[in-house]
Write an enzyme that holds these catalytic residues in place. Structure first.
Site, short mmCIF file in Angstrom:
data_model
loop_
_atom_site.label_atom_id
_atom_site.label_comp_id
_atom_site.label_asym_id
_atom_site.label_seq_id
_atom_site.Cartn_x
_atom_site.Cartn_y
_atom_site.Cartn_z
CB CYS A 290 51.13 18.81 -63.24
SG CYS A 290 52.16 18.82 -64.71
CG HIS B 252 50.23 25.52 -69.37
ND1 HIS B 252 51.40 24.92 -69.72
CD2 HIS B 252 50.25 25.62 -68.03
CE1 HIS B 252 52.10 24.65 -68.63
NE2 HIS B 252 51.42 25.07 -67.58
C1 FAD Z 1 50.84 23.46 -58.41
C2 FAD Z 1 49.89 23.33 -59.57
C3 FAD Z 1 49.64 22.07 -60.10
C4 FAD Z 1 48.76 21.95 -61.18
N1 FAD Z 1 48.52 20.69 -61.69
C5 FAD Z 1 47.69 20.55 -62.76
C6 FAD Z 1 47.47 19.26 -63.34
O1 FAD Z 1 48.05 18.24 -62.91
N2 FAD Z 1 46.60 19.17 -64.38
C7 FAD Z 1 45.96 20.26 -64.88
O2 FAD Z 1 45.19 20.12 -65.86
N3 FAD Z 1 46.15 21.50 -64.35
C8 FAD Z 1 47.00 21.66 -63.31
N4 FAD Z 1 47.21 22.90 -62.76
C9 FAD Z 1 46.45 24.06 -63.29
C10 FAD Z 1 47.15 24.64 -64.50
O3 FAD Z 1 48.48 24.95 -64.18
C11 FAD Z 1 46.43 25.88 -64.99
O4 FAD Z 1 45.12 25.53 -65.31
C12 FAD Z 1 47.15 26.45 -66.19
O5 FAD Z 1 48.38 26.99 -65.80
C13 FAD Z 1 46.34 27.51 -66.92
O6 FAD Z 1 47.09 28.00 -67.97
P1 FAD Z 1 46.90 29.47 -68.54
O7 FAD Z 1 47.93 29.66 -69.59
O8 FAD Z 1 45.47 29.69 -68.89
O9 FAD Z 1 47.15 30.43 -67.31
P2 FAD Z 1 48.46 30.72 -66.39
O10 FAD Z 1 49.23 29.48 -66.22
O11 FAD Z 1 47.92 31.40 -65.21
O12 FAD Z 1 49.29 31.72 -67.28
C14 FAD Z 1 48.92 33.04 -67.55
C15 FAD Z 1 50.11 33.78 -68.11
O13 FAD Z 1 49.70 35.12 -68.38
C16 FAD Z 1 50.72 36.01 -67.96
N5 FAD Z 1 50.09 37.32 -67.68
C17 FAD Z 1 49.12 37.59 -66.77
N6 FAD Z 1 48.77 38.88 -66.82
C18 FAD Z 1 49.53 39.45 -67.78
C19 FAD Z 1 49.64 40.76 -68.30
N7 FAD Z 1 48.89 41.76 -67.85
N8 FAD Z 1 50.54 40.98 -69.28
C20 FAD Z 1 51.33 40.00 -69.76
N9 FAD Z 1 51.26 38.73 -69.29
C21 FAD Z 1 50.38 38.46 -68.33
C22 FAD Z 1 51.34 35.33 -66.74
O14 FAD Z 1 52.65 35.78 -66.50
C23 FAD Z 1 51.29 33.86 -67.14
O15 FAD Z 1 52.47 33.45 -67.80
C24 FAD Z 1 48.12 23.09 -61.71
C25 FAD Z 1 48.41 24.35 -61.18
C26 FAD Z 1 49.30 24.47 -60.13
C27 FAD Z 1 49.63 25.84 -59.62
#
Ligand code: FAD
Ligand code: NAI
Length: 444
Positions: free
Chosen positions: A43, A11
């Protein structure tokens, strides 16, 4: 023209990539992700498992092709293993073992979070499940096809745990939910509200094991029971949902960290190293309710921080307005929303806060259909009278009301300003005297 490398394309990373690619032409943009998919909306996991949606297809909004169509180079299933912050090069390795080395002018870290896994006996038993990725949801759905899985224990009664408890009941399972705290959703609501969700879970047959600490899991190969300090619970499947921790190993000793290990960033999403930004669940946020740096893992924060970092990495100054941690949940029709501080959290932080409560019907009593009760609490600072938080619950969709409180906290509005605030009236929607203003009027 500069070369921007983004690590992690979920995201936060996707928001940054889209903002750069849509607004700033001519940059070289490269992204790495260790996973095989992009933009899975967690979500939707409970909705999918609980069969409230027909499948997972709609839970993705981006992919490698879409981003490459806009001009980026995307490496999937290619984890970055190391970053040379001095030479400004990232080193990654593909699934086939092939190494990739990409230099950068600007680096955006979007490596997200990982579920917290306690080091307890039995954690590696079969059918002990983490729930974060698309693949985890697939695994759970596949396992549920096995009819011998009857008892599901969910550890953690936070947002994921409560949503999944509902989903498993919808699948016809016997569900027990364990939390070390005496109630559910304690990170988001005060007791008056958590009691409502507790009763909702109980009324739908979820067994509550609150105030229990898991000590170990037992089984021969496959999990059979969860042992806590107060007893044991039969389990054919265990879901671990006790929170996330930031995934920040790539910072090495180079980047300054917050107390929980998240990359510490300023309001421009810049880390302690110039030109290196961090966004989403791997980074801190500025929390307006406490007027301090904080850690709040939400997709909404991830997306906004991605946009902020993208503009700054492309040379346009954009300061984050901060966050209030606004959030919501809907379980068997009981909607709950909160923003900012609860009274309990304020007390823990030593903030002199007070709260006003109000309960009313959403619409005038003469509206006989779709007219549910609403309960609201507004938390404010006793001295400055600035609004610090709000909680709302109803079976009616009251979600738009919470947005106003989110803005009120951001803009440091006092409770007194809400007493006669202009809130429109139409009986199809609400009452001439809004419960928001009426709650505020109770503040002495
Ligand atoms: C079941 C569930 C329900 C949720 N519901 C909600 C909701 O209703 N509302 C809400 O606001 N939030 C919700 N969340 C929380 C939300 O999903 C997270 O806050 C969000 O995914 C954060 O996004 P991000 O991109 O920062 O991190 P992440 O989603 O953790 O993505 C990180 C990315 O980095 C990649 N990565 C990691 N390390 C490396 C590396 N060394 N090299 C290359 N790639 C790497 C991973 O593969 C991943 O694709 C929910 C989470 C879950 C699990
Ligand atoms: N509706 C939404 O906005 C959703 C948001 N999310 C976000 O995703 C992140 C992760 O969600 P969750 O894992 O549910 O975290 P959470 O922080 O919401 O809940 C974790 C729960 O686990 C409990 N806990 C902690 N350690 C424990 C232990 N050892 N044994 C038993 N219980 C323990 C805590 O008391 C808490 O109730 C959160 O930031 C959450 O806000 C997740 C799902 C839905």
């Amino acid at each position: 023209m500069s070369k921007i490398v983004v690590i992690g394309a979920n995201h936060a990373g996707t928001a940054a990539l889209n903002t750069i690619l849509d607004n700033y032409k001519g940059n070289e943009v490269v992204a790495f992700d260790s996973n095989s998919n992009i933009s899975f909306l967690g979500c939707g996991m409970a909705l999918w498992i609980g069969k409230q949606i027909s499948g997972p297809e709609g839970l993705f909004y981006s992919n490698k092709e879409k981003l490459e169509g806009k001009g980026a180079r995307i490496y999937m299933e290619t984890p970055v293993e190391d970053i040379d912050y001095e030479k400004k090069v990232v080193h990654a390795r593909g699934k086939d073992g092939k190494e990739y080395h990409e230099s950068f002018d600007k680096l955006i870290l979007a490596t997200g979070s990982v579920p917290i896994v306690p080091k307890i006996e039995g954690i590696d038993l079969k059918n002990v499940q983490l729930v974060k990725l698309y693949q985890n949801a697939e695994e759970v759905i596949e396992k549920l096809k096995d009819e011998s899985i009857k008892d599901v224990v969910v550890v953690g009664a936070g947002y994921i745990g409560v949503e999944l408890a509902e989903a498993f009941v919808r699948c016809g399972k016997e569900v027990t939910i364990i939390d070390c705290v005496e109630t559910c959703l304690s990170g988001y609501y005060d007791k008056d509200f958590t009691d409502i969700m507790r009763d909702n879970l109980k009324a739908h047959g979820v067994k509550l094991a609150f105030g229990e600490t898991v000590q170990k899991m037992e089984g021969s190969g496959r999990v059979e029971k969860v042992i806590t300090d107060k007893g044991e619970h039969k389990a054919d499947m265990v879901i671990m949902a006790i929170g996330f921790r930031p995934n920040t190993a790539l910072g090495g000793n180079h980047l300054e960290l917050f107390r929980n290990g998240a990359f510490l960033v300023d309001k421009y999403q810049e880390t302690s190293v110039k030109g290196v930004y961090a966004i989403g669940d791997c980074a801190t946020v500025y929390d307006n309710s406490v007027q301090e740096v904080n850690y709040i893992a939400l997709a909404s924060n991830a997306v906004r921080s991605g946009i902020v970092a993208a503009h700054n990495s492309c040379g346009k100054d954009l300061e984050s307005v901060g966050v209030q941690g606004s959030n919501g949940i809907s379980i068997w029709g009981v909607n709950m929303l909160s923003t900012g501080l609860t009274l309990t959290k304020a007390a823990k932080l030593g903030i002199q806060a007070a709260a006003v409560d109000y309960e009313d019907l959403q619409k005038p009593a003469f509206i006989e259909k779709n007219n549910q009760k609403v309960k609201i609490r507004i938390v404010y600072d006793k001295e400055s009278r600035v609004v610090l938080g709000a909680q709302m619950t109803s079976e009616y969709d009251i979600s738009m009301g919470l947005h106003m409180f989110s803005l009120a906290i951001q803009e440091k509005v006092t409770i007194d300003k809400l007493k006669l605030v202009d809130l429109f009236f139409l009986p199809h929607f609400n009452q001439p005297y809004s419960y928001i203003a009426l709650a505020a009027q109770k503040a002495e």
